[in-house]
Design a protein around this motif. Structure first.
Motif, PDB file in Angstrom:
ATOM      1  N   THR A 142     -10.940  -2.796  -3.524  1.00  0.00           N
ATOM      2  CA  THR A 142      -9.964  -2.523  -2.319  1.00  0.00           C
ATOM      3  C   THR A 142      -9.829  -3.757  -1.515  1.00  0.00           C
ATOM      4  O   THR A 142     -11.019  -4.006  -0.974  1.00  0.00           O
ATOM      5  CB  THR A 142     -10.487  -1.265  -1.642  1.00  0.00           C
ATOM      6  OG1 THR A 142     -10.563   0.050  -2.319  1.00  0.00           O
ATOM      7  CG2 THR A 142      -9.488  -0.745  -0.131  1.00  0.00           C
TER       8      THR A 142
ATOM      9  N   ARG B  22       0.750  -0.912   0.183  1.00  0.00           N
ATOM     10  CA  ARG B  22      -0.040  -0.032  -0.027  1.00  0.00           C
ATOM     11  C   ARG B  22       0.867   1.292  -0.002  1.00  0.00           C
ATOM     12  O   ARG B  22       1.757   1.380   0.843  1.00  0.00           O
ATOM     13  CB  ARG B  22      -0.788   0.017   1.137  1.00  0.00           C
ATOM     14  CG  ARG B  22      -1.782   1.134   1.282  1.00  0.00           C
ATOM     15  CD  ARG B  22      -2.724   1.128   2.408  1.00  0.00           C
ATOM     16  NE  ARG B  22      -3.725   2.324   2.594  1.00  0.00           N
ATOM     17  CZ  ARG B  22      -3.492   3.551   2.972  1.00  0.00           C
ATOM     18  NH1 ARG B  22      -2.304   3.691   3.502  1.00  0.00           N
ATOM     19  NH2 ARG B  22      -4.361   4.423   2.855  1.00  0.00           N
TER      20      ARG B  22
ATOM     21  N   SER C 195      -5.946  -0.413  -2.857  1.00  0.00           N
ATOM     22  CA  SER C 195      -6.923  -0.482  -3.979  1.00  0.00           C
ATOM     23  C   SER C 195      -6.314  -0.700  -5.327  1.00  0.00           C
ATOM     24  O   SER C 195      -5.072  -0.458  -5.682  1.00  0.00           O
ATOM     25  CB  SER C 195      -7.606   0.817  -4.298  1.00  0.00           C
ATOM     26  OG  SER C 195      -8.641   0.759  -3.473  1.00  0.00           O
TER      27      SER C 195
END
Length: 183
Positions: free
Chosen positions: A106, A10, A167
Protein backbone atom coordinates in the motif's frame (compact mmCIF):
# COMPACT_ATOMS: atom_id res chain seq x y z
CA UNK A 1 15.27 16.68 -16.93
CA UNK A 2 12.51 14.27 -17.90
CA UNK A 3 11.43 11.73 -15.30
CA UNK A 4 9.23 8.67 -15.74
CA UNK A 5 6.46 8.36 -13.16
CA UNK A 6 3.71 5.95 -12.24
CA UNK A 7 0.26 7.34 -11.48
CA UNK A 8 -1.59 5.18 -8.97
CA UNK A 9 -5.33 5.83 -8.93
CA UNK A 10 -7.34 4.69 -5.94
CA UNK A 11 -10.71 2.95 -6.12
CA UNK A 12 -11.55 3.01 -9.82
CA UNK A 13 -13.22 0.32 -11.95
CA UNK A 14 -14.24 -1.69 -8.88
CA UNK A 15 -17.76 -3.09 -8.77
CA UNK A 16 -18.90 -0.94 -11.67
CA UNK A 17 -18.21 2.29 -9.78
CA UNK A 18 -15.99 5.18 -10.79
CA UNK A 19 -15.41 3.83 -14.28
CA UNK A 20 -12.24 5.20 -15.81
CA UNK A 21 -11.47 3.56 -19.17
CA UNK A 22 -7.71 3.32 -19.61
CA UNK A 23 -7.88 4.88 -23.09
CA UNK A 24 -9.59 7.91 -21.54
CA UNK A 25 -7.02 8.05 -18.72
CA UNK A 26 -4.28 8.13 -21.36
CA UNK A 27 -6.02 11.10 -23.02
CA UNK A 28 -6.27 12.92 -19.69
CA UNK A 29 -2.58 12.42 -18.95
CA UNK A 30 -1.59 13.45 -22.49
CA UNK A 31 -3.84 16.49 -22.17
CA UNK A 32 -1.80 17.56 -19.15
CA UNK A 33 1.27 17.67 -21.42
CA UNK A 34 2.84 14.41 -20.31
CA UNK A 35 4.70 12.17 -22.72
CA UNK A 36 5.21 8.44 -23.01
CA UNK A 37 1.77 7.73 -21.57
CA UNK A 38 0.84 4.08 -21.12
CA UNK A 39 -1.51 2.20 -18.83
CA UNK A 40 -1.17 -1.13 -17.07
CA UNK A 41 -4.19 -3.29 -16.33
CA UNK A 42 -7.61 -1.77 -15.80
CA UNK A 43 -7.12 -0.90 -12.16
CA UNK A 44 -5.67 2.58 -12.24
CA UNK A 45 -2.01 2.28 -13.13
CA UNK A 46 -0.44 4.57 -15.69
CA UNK A 47 3.09 5.64 -16.54
CA UNK A 48 4.15 8.92 -18.10
CA UNK A 49 7.08 11.27 -18.46
CA UNK A 50 7.25 14.82 -17.18
CA UNK A 51 9.83 17.57 -16.73
CA UNK A 52 8.36 18.31 -13.30
CA UNK A 53 10.03 16.98 -10.19
CA UNK A 54 7.04 17.74 -7.93
CA UNK A 55 5.17 14.46 -7.48
CA UNK A 56 2.50 16.03 -5.27
CA UNK A 57 1.75 18.76 -7.82
CA UNK A 58 1.56 16.15 -10.58
CA UNK A 59 -0.91 14.13 -8.49
CA UNK A 60 -3.00 17.23 -7.71
CA UNK A 61 -3.12 18.19 -11.39
CA UNK A 62 -4.18 14.66 -12.33
CA UNK A 63 -6.90 14.60 -9.66
CA UNK A 64 -8.33 17.90 -10.95
CA UNK A 65 -8.18 16.72 -14.58
CA UNK A 66 -9.92 13.43 -13.72
CA UNK A 67 -12.65 15.26 -11.81
CA UNK A 68 -13.17 17.62 -14.73
CA UNK A 69 -13.17 14.86 -17.36
CA UNK A 70 -15.14 12.15 -15.54
CA UNK A 71 -17.21 14.16 -13.05
CA UNK A 72 -16.03 12.42 -9.87
CA UNK A 73 -13.06 12.57 -7.53
CA UNK A 74 -10.29 9.98 -7.65
CA UNK A 75 -7.39 10.14 -5.20
CA UNK A 76 -4.08 9.78 -7.04
CA UNK A 77 -0.48 9.21 -6.08
CA UNK A 78 2.45 9.83 -8.40
CA UNK A 79 5.78 8.10 -7.76
CA UNK A 80 9.03 7.96 -9.71
CA UNK A 81 10.86 4.82 -10.78
CA UNK A 82 13.70 5.08 -8.24
CA UNK A 83 11.21 5.29 -5.36
CA UNK A 84 9.20 2.36 -6.70
CA UNK A 85 12.39 0.32 -7.07
CA UNK A 86 13.45 1.18 -3.50
CA UNK A 87 10.07 0.04 -2.16
CA UNK A 88 10.39 -3.27 -4.01
CA UNK A 89 13.98 -3.78 -2.84
CA UNK A 90 13.10 -2.96 0.78
CA UNK A 91 10.36 -5.60 1.00
CA UNK A 92 10.72 -7.28 4.40
CA UNK A 93 9.03 -10.48 3.22
CA UNK A 94 10.61 -13.20 1.02
CA UNK A 95 8.88 -11.99 -2.16
CA UNK A 96 10.60 -14.50 -4.45
CA UNK A 97 9.18 -17.36 -2.39
CA UNK A 98 5.58 -16.10 -2.31
CA UNK A 99 2.75 -16.00 -4.81
CA UNK A 100 2.02 -12.48 -6.07
CA UNK A 101 -1.51 -12.63 -4.60
CA UNK A 102 0.00 -13.13 -1.14
CA UNK A 103 2.08 -9.96 -1.07
CA UNK A 104 0.79 -6.41 -1.41
CA UNK A 105 2.16 -2.91 -1.04
CA UNK A 106 0.00 0.00 0.00
CA UNK A 107 1.52 3.28 -1.15
CA UNK A 108 0.63 6.30 0.98
CA UNK A 109 0.55 10.03 0.30
CA UNK A 110 2.56 10.73 3.43
CA UNK A 111 4.70 9.12 6.09
CA UNK A 112 3.29 6.16 7.97
CA UNK A 113 4.32 5.70 11.57
CA UNK A 114 4.14 2.89 14.08
CA UNK A 115 1.76 5.05 16.15
CA UNK A 116 -0.84 5.09 13.35
CA UNK A 117 -1.08 1.29 13.51
CA UNK A 118 -0.45 0.79 17.24
CA UNK A 119 -4.09 -0.14 17.90
CA UNK A 120 -3.90 -3.19 15.62
CA UNK A 121 -3.08 -6.42 17.42
CA UNK A 122 -1.00 -8.17 14.78
CA UNK A 123 -0.96 -11.43 16.76
CA UNK A 124 -4.75 -11.68 16.32
CA UNK A 125 -4.35 -11.88 12.52
CA UNK A 126 -1.51 -14.38 12.16
CA UNK A 127 -0.38 -15.79 9.81
CA UNK A 128 -1.15 -12.46 8.11
CA UNK A 129 1.41 -9.77 8.83
CA UNK A 130 2.30 -6.22 7.88
CA UNK A 131 5.46 -4.15 8.02
CA UNK A 132 5.99 -0.44 7.44
CA UNK A 133 8.30 1.10 4.88
CA UNK A 134 8.93 4.55 3.43
CA UNK A 135 5.41 5.86 2.80
CA UNK A 136 4.46 2.24 2.19
CA UNK A 137 3.00 -0.72 4.00
CA UNK A 138 3.82 -4.31 3.07
CA UNK A 139 1.07 -6.87 3.68
CA UNK A 140 1.56 -10.61 3.66
CA UNK A 141 -1.85 -12.24 3.23
CA UNK A 142 -1.47 -15.99 2.53
CA UNK A 143 -5.05 -16.33 1.21
CA UNK A 144 -4.95 -13.13 -0.85
CA UNK A 145 -6.16 -9.60 -0.20
CA UNK A 146 -9.80 -10.45 -0.93
CA UNK A 147 -9.93 -12.79 2.06
CA UNK A 148 -7.61 -10.84 4.31
CA UNK A 149 -9.05 -9.81 7.66
CA UNK A 150 -5.93 -7.79 8.42
CA UNK A 151 -6.19 -6.02 5.05
CA UNK A 152 -9.76 -5.07 5.91
CA UNK A 153 -8.65 -3.51 9.20
CA UNK A 154 -5.69 -1.74 7.58
CA UNK A 155 -8.02 -0.19 5.00
CA UNK A 156 -10.38 1.39 7.51
CA UNK A 157 -10.77 5.17 7.29
CA UNK A 158 -9.97 5.50 11.00
CA UNK A 159 -6.53 3.98 10.39
CA UNK A 160 -5.85 5.99 7.24
CA UNK A 161 -7.23 9.33 8.42
CA UNK A 162 -5.51 12.23 6.72
CA UNK A 163 -3.57 10.23 4.13
CA UNK A 164 -4.40 8.53 0.85
CA UNK A 165 -3.41 4.91 0.39
CA UNK A 166 -3.74 2.59 -2.57
CA UNK A 167 -2.68 -1.06 -2.73
CA UNK A 168 -1.06 -3.13 -5.47
CA UNK A 169 -0.21 -6.83 -5.59
CA UNK A 170 3.40 -7.85 -5.98
CA UNK A 171 3.18 -8.49 -9.73
CA UNK A 172 1.94 -4.94 -10.24
CA UNK A 173 4.61 -3.55 -7.90
CA UNK A 174 7.31 -5.19 -10.03
CA UNK A 175 5.69 -4.24 -13.34
CA UNK A 176 5.51 -0.56 -12.31
CA UNK A 177 9.21 -0.65 -11.42
CA UNK A 178 9.90 -2.05 -14.89
CA UNK A 179 7.63 0.41 -16.72
CA UNK A 180 9.13 3.44 -14.97
CA UNK A 181 12.68 2.33 -15.69
CA UNK A 182 13.33 1.77 -12.03
CA UNK A 183 14.51 -1.78 -12.73
Amino acid sequence: MTTTYAALLRGINVGGKKKVPMAELKKVLSGLGHGGVATYLNSGNAVFTSDSDDQDALADDLERAIASHFGFDVPCLVRGGPYLRAVAEDCPFPAAELEAKQLHVTYFSGPVTEERFAGIDQQAFLPEEFRLGDQALYLYAPDGLGRSKLGEVLGRPSVNKGITGTSRNWNTVLKLVELTGGA
